[in-house]
Design a protein around this motif. Structure first.
Motif, PDB file in Angstrom:
ATOM      1  N   THR A 174      49.608  15.652  74.851  1.00  0.00           N
ATOM      2  CA  THR A 174      48.832  14.732  75.108  1.00  0.00           C
ATOM      3  C   THR A 174      47.409  15.358  74.974  1.00  0.00           C
ATOM      4  O   THR A 174      46.996  16.079  75.029  1.00  0.00           O
ATOM      5  N   MET A 175      46.541  13.977  74.469  1.00  0.00           N
ATOM      6  CA  MET A 175      45.076  14.262  74.292  1.00  0.00           C
ATOM      7  C   MET A 175      44.268  13.365  75.027  1.00  0.00           C
ATOM      8  O   MET A 175      44.717  12.129  75.490  1.00  0.00           O
ATOM      9  N   THR A 176      43.189  13.719  75.418  1.00  0.00           N
ATOM     10  CA  THR A 176      42.039  13.047  76.210  1.00  0.00           C
ATOM     11  C   THR A 176      41.038  12.719  75.398  1.00  0.00           C
ATOM     12  O   THR A 176      40.286  13.847  74.903  1.00  0.00           O
ATOM     13  N   THR A 230      40.273   8.173  78.184  1.00  0.00           N
ATOM     14  CA  THR A 230      41.592   7.631  77.609  1.00  0.00           C
ATOM     15  C   THR A 230      42.384   8.596  77.527  1.00  0.00           C
ATOM     16  O   THR A 230      42.112   9.608  76.714  1.00  0.00           O
ATOM     17  N   THR A 231      43.791   8.648  78.040  1.00  0.00           N
ATOM     18  CA  THR A 231      44.970   9.578  77.522  1.00  0.00           C
ATOM     19  C   THR A 231      45.846   8.931  76.799  1.00  0.00           C
ATOM     20  O   THR A 231      46.198   8.046  76.761  1.00  0.00           O
ATOM     21  N   MET A 257      49.393  10.003  74.687  1.00  0.00           N
ATOM     22  CA  MET A 257      50.435  10.794  74.906  1.00  0.00           C
ATOM     23  C   MET A 257      51.161  10.832  73.336  1.00  0.00           C
ATOM     24  O   MET A 257      51.055   9.953  72.722  1.00  0.00           O
ATOM     25  N   LYS A 316      46.807   5.714  78.279  1.00  0.00           N
ATOM     26  CA  LYS A 316      46.450   5.123  79.658  1.00  0.00           C
ATOM     27  C   LYS A 316      45.044   5.252  79.544  1.00  0.00           C
ATOM     28  O   LYS A 316      44.279   6.365  79.473  1.00  0.00           O
ATOM     29  N   LYS A 354      41.118   4.750  81.121  1.00  0.00           N
ATOM     30  CA  LYS A 354      40.730   5.553  82.413  1.00  0.00           C
ATOM     31  C   LYS A 354      40.732   4.655  83.879  1.00  0.00           C
ATOM     32  O   LYS A 354      40.516   5.190  84.819  1.00  0.00           O
ATOM     33  N   THR A 392      47.980   0.924  81.338  1.00  0.00           N
ATOM     34  CA  THR A 392      48.866   1.812  80.374  1.00  0.00           C
ATOM     35  C   THR A 392      49.609   0.700  79.203  1.00  0.00           C
ATOM     36  O   THR A 392      49.719  -0.404  79.721  1.00  0.00           O
TER      37      THR A 392
END
Length: 116
Positions: free
Chosen positions: A64-66, A71-72, A74, A80, A82, A86
């Motif tokens: 997973t990166m932010t 914003t995340t 996967m 997802k 902020k 989703t």
């Protein structure tokens, strides 16, 4: 004398061609030939897999990166925002490290519009 000049020019040309043939392509030219755009760091969905482009190197996304806007993203393409929304990235979508999403086709259009 003409034959010597022609022979010299031919040898020079063959040497130049041989040198060029042995010169490796740069990362940016390889990406262009592989259908990848010269682009800043990003993540992208292609062929049902998530890919990461960092410093000109492409690799399959494994964690997973932010992004800088919170914003995340996967490894399965789930995003997802902020604000908690989703959604799944679609094939051809790319996201820069600031969280901005762009379709591959729109990138081509933007690139061609910029050249006009």
């Amino acid at each position: 004398m003409k034959k010597l000049l022609i022979l010299s020019a031919s040898l020079l040309l063959m040497t130049a061609i041989a040198t060029f043939a042995q010169t490796p392509m740069s990362d940016s030219s390889m990406h262009h030939h592989n259908g990848m755009h010269k682009m800043k760091d990003c993540v992208a969905m292609k062929g049902g897999k998530m890919w990461v482009m960092k410093a000109g190197q492409k690799s399959e996304m494994t964690q997973t990166m932010t992004m800088s806007d919170g914003t995340t993203v996967m490894a399965d393409g789930t995003v997802k925002n902020k604000d908690g929304k989703t959604w799944m990235m679609k094939d051809g979508e790319m996201m820069d490290m600031n969280g901005k999403v762009m379709m591959k086709d729109k990138m081509k259009k933007a690139k061609s519009d910029g050249m006009k």
